[in-house]
Design an enzyme around this catalytic site. Structure first.
Site, PDB file in Angstrom:
ATOM      1  N   ASP A 146     -20.493  23.604 -22.107  1.00  0.00           N
ATOM      2  CA  ASP A 146     -21.075  24.002 -20.819  1.00  0.00           C
ATOM      3  C   ASP A 146     -19.965  23.939 -19.781  1.00  0.00           C
ATOM      4  OD1 ASP A 146     -22.410  24.139 -18.336  1.00  0.00           O
ATOM      5  OD2 ASP A 146     -24.231  23.289 -19.189  1.00  0.00           O
ATOM      6  N   TYR A 165     -26.619  18.233 -18.611  1.00  0.00           N
ATOM      7  CA  TYR A 165     -27.640  18.581 -17.625  1.00  0.00           C
ATOM      8  C   TYR A 165     -28.995  18.086 -18.128  1.00  0.00           C
ATOM      9  CZ  TYR A 165     -30.997  21.584 -15.178  1.00  0.00           C
ATOM     10  OH  TYR A 165     -32.070  22.054 -14.465  1.00  0.00           O
TER      11      TYR A 165
END
Length: 405
Positions: A211, A146
């Protein structure tokens, strides 16, 4: 046309199956199914309280007439980070509503504990601070991540130093002061997948942080593959309705104690109303993820057959996210949608589309972005629960506006 669409038939047959584990007579205890845990975890005491829906505790502080006992509990928390026993003390130490969500998420991820924060970035920051406090400031990471996670590591805003590697280079990049290996699979925004079991093996004794925002525990549980820490931007699928911002780390109790101490000291606490919305969101998580994933798999197939689309990225694990590159101008597609919302974020019941190079990954240097596979023609689509034919009609119309249409 250069397109890539992975075979997802097996994944969706598996999703359709009853995911209960264990066999035997009804009297033999067995693990509960994911769908059952999603509905009941964190709520087991409600009937004894005479309640059906989980309550929202909005108190910031709590009365205590035993100040000596209170002092002892605070001393214990400061020394160990364990959740204080007995009644709540203060909102920064913990909240009963948030604790219900943490219990439920830890059960879904198969971990001992979970610690919730005000955002996904607050959660990641707490992980880094826990390791930094031990003198373990070096992080080994695999792109893409991200965009803000990438920026936090690269800029060294918390005093960390990062080494970016390919998965095959993880073991060689480890140092005595390496405190963390961080990966995201499927990755944001390219949906690239990693062999988490192989990555965990390469980490040795260094904790692996995975993640799991895109996959959710419905599609993968990283701890079962060797990760020690599982990060979620709970703003996305765990909440699921675009109305809550939160982050959470699922982990073992030892690491959770450090996270709670950082949360207390920095104040990155989750508001009780957000905790309530997240607990409610978890109850429909398996249903939402599977329904949206079915839509996404069908849209990926249609996009792959469309001559206006150069390449489609869709993970073998399945899921509700699609990334695709167009021959024409991607900004024309963003401007052309009417049903799908052009907006950052993902994981809501409605579909969202965005141009990563302009928004979510704009903060990543251009060369690094391109090296990670985030091209300037890439679009990221978060598929929701609308009728798949309506979604395709909107995409088809928007693709018609591109110069390649």
């Amino acid at each position: 046309m250069d397109s890539v669409v992975y075979d997802t038939a097996d994944a969706y047959d598996a999703n359709a199956r009853d995911d209960r584990r264990g066999t035997g007579a009804a009297s033999v205890a067995r693990p509960r199914a994911l769908g059952t845990e999603a509905v009941h975890a964190g709520r087991e005491d409600l009937a004894a309280l005479g309640l059906h829906a989980a309550p929202i505790d909005l108190s910031t502080t709590y009365p205590s007439y035993d100040s000596r006992g209170e002092a002892a509990r605070i001393d214990a928390f400061a020394a160990e980070g364990a959740e204080p026993e007995g009644p709540p003390v203060y909102g920064r130490l913990g909240n009963p509503t948030v604790a219900r969500f943490e219990t439920a998420l830890s059960r879904l991820e198969g971990t001992e504990s979970a610690v919730a924060f005000a955002s996904g970035m607050a959660a990641l920051s707490a992980v880094l601070l826990v390791r930094n406090a031990m003198g373990l400031r070096h992080v080994v990471a695999v792109r893409p991540l991200y965009g803000c996670s990438d920026h936090l590591l690269t800029a060294g805003l918390l005093g960390s130093e990062v080494t970016w590697v390919d998965p095959a280079g993880i073991a060689d990049a480890l140092r005595p002061d390496t405190g963390l290996v961080m990966v995201e699979s499927p990755a944001n925004p390219t949906l690239a997948e990693l062999d988490l079991r192989a990555v965990a093996h390469a980490c040795g004794s260094v904790p692996l942080l995975a993640d799991n925002t895109f996959a959710t525990p419905v599609l993968q549980r990283p701890v079962e593959l060797g990760a020690r820490l599982v990060l979620h931007s709970a703003t996305k699928y765990l909440g699921g309705h675009g109305d809550v911002m939160a982050g959470v780390v699922a982990c073992d109790e030892e690491f959770a104690r450090g996270l709670r101490q950082v949360r207390f000291a920095t104040g990155g606490v989750l508001h009780p109303l957000a905790g309530y919305l997240l607990l409610r969101g978890l109850s429909t998580l398996p249903v939402r993820v599977r329904a949206a994933s079915s839509n996404a798999a069908e849209l990926a197939r249609r996009l792959a057959d469309d001559p206006r689309v150069a390449r489609v990225h869709y993970p073998r694990i399945g899921g509700a996210m699609i990334a695709f590159e167009v021959h024409g101008d991607p900004h024309d597609v963003i401007a052309g949608v009417r049903l799908i919302t052009p907006a950052v974020s993902l994981g809501s019941v409605d579909s969202l589309i965005q141009h990563p190079a302009s928004i979510s990954h704009r903060i990543v240097p251009t060369e690094d972005r391109h090296d990670a596979g985030v091209s300037d023609r890439l679009l990221r689509l978060s598929v929701g629960l609308e009728d798949v034919d309506d979604l395709w009609s909107d995409l088809d119309g928007a693709l018609g506006f591109t110069s390649g249409g």
